[in-house]
Design an enzyme around this catalytic site. Structure first.
Site, PDB file in Angstrom:
ATOM      1  CG  ASP A 113     -20.382 -75.503 -12.328  1.00 16.83           C
ATOM      2  OD1 ASP A 113     -20.077 -76.069 -13.398  1.00 16.83           O
ATOM      3  OD2 ASP A 113     -21.517 -75.055 -12.119  1.00 16.83           O
ATOM      4  CB  CYS A 116     -16.221 -72.895 -12.392  1.00 15.65           C
ATOM      5  SG  CYS A 116     -15.143 -71.860 -11.413  1.00 15.65           S
ATOM      6  CB  CYS A 119     -13.546 -74.875 -10.878  1.00 10.35           C
ATOM      7  SG  CYS A 119     -14.768 -74.140  -9.787  1.00 10.35           S
ATOM      8  NE  ARG A 143     -20.175 -71.602 -12.402  1.00  5.15           N
ATOM      9  CZ  ARG A 143     -19.487 -70.984 -13.356  1.00  5.15           C
ATOM     10  NH1 ARG A 143     -18.917 -69.813 -13.109  1.00  5.15           N
ATOM     11  NH2 ARG A 143     -19.364 -71.532 -14.559  1.00  5.15           N
TER      12      ARG A 143
END
Length: 228
Positions: A113, A116, A119, A143
């Site tokens: 995502d 994130c 991430c 998410r």
């Protein structure tokens, strides 16, 4: 030879009819896009659906949901549900944003995502993963669900003429301005749900094993080496 061919044809016809009956029963339960597959368990089929992976008795009277675990002679185990989904995962390769290693040893797929933190941390180290021989493939997993702003932003990224450039820009703070309804992302999100993704990043190895969350480059390499 004619008898053998006839027996084989009847067996295939019976198997197809059985799969059709199972699909009808599962459809009546509200399941969609049903793909019936064999399992190592006698009398049990796997049904991969938009609603998840289910295990069904041959007569369709019993349905189970959850992980199917195989215990190996050495005490190790593997999650057969993850293996069942591997073909579906690899079939999405053309939709992935891929950062290939020049000397590829392993391939991982990451459900990510753009909002994130971990991430982003993983993305910042793409070169380090690649230098270790790890090709990284990204799929979108908003998410907040498909109605989230990030889902629409990722749809713009995944449908861009140059997806890699679009993701690079987004990870460097240049987010898409034109929001797009999540259609391509919806397929990737659905697969993530089937894998049981609950947070991002979620890393899937080239054997179908889900490793879970963020791992530093050398930690990921160690995990991949232990799997092969």
């Amino acid at each position: 030879m004619k008898k053998l061919a006839l027996a084989l044809a009847l067996s295939v016809a019976a198997t197809s009819a059985l799969a059709g009956e199972l699909e009808n029963k599962l459809t009546n339960l509200g399941m969609t896009n049903i793909d019936v597959q064999a399992t190592p368990l006698p009398g049990i089929k796997a049904a991969i659906t938009d609603q998840g992976v289910f295990y069904v008795s041959d007569n369709g009277d019993y349905v189970l949901q959850g992980d199917l675990i195989k215990i190996k002679p050495n005490g190790d185990f593997e999650n057969l549900k993850e293996k069942l989904l591997l073909g579906k995962l690899n079939a999405m390769e053309k939709e992935m944003i891929i950062y290939p290693a020049k000397q590829q040893k392993y391939v991982v797929t990451v459900f990510m995502d753009i909002t994130c933190h971990y991430c982003h941390l993983l993305f910042e180290q793409i070169k380090d993963y690649n230098d270790l021989g790890i090709t990284v493939r990204f799929l979108a997993f908003p998410r907040g669900g498909l109605s989230a702003k990030s889902a629409q932003q990722m749809e713009a990224i995944w449908t861009a003429k140059d997806r890699t450039e679009a993701l690079n820009k987004a990870e460097n703070g240049e987010l898409p301005k034109n929001l797009v309804k999540a259609n391509v992302v919806a397929k990737q999100y659905a697969l993530g749900l089937q894998y049981g993704v609950q947070g991002t990043p979620t890393i899937v190895t080239d054997t179908g094993t889900v490793l879970g969350g963020y791992l530093k480059p050398k930690e990921l390499l160690k995990a991949l080496e232990s799997e092969h």
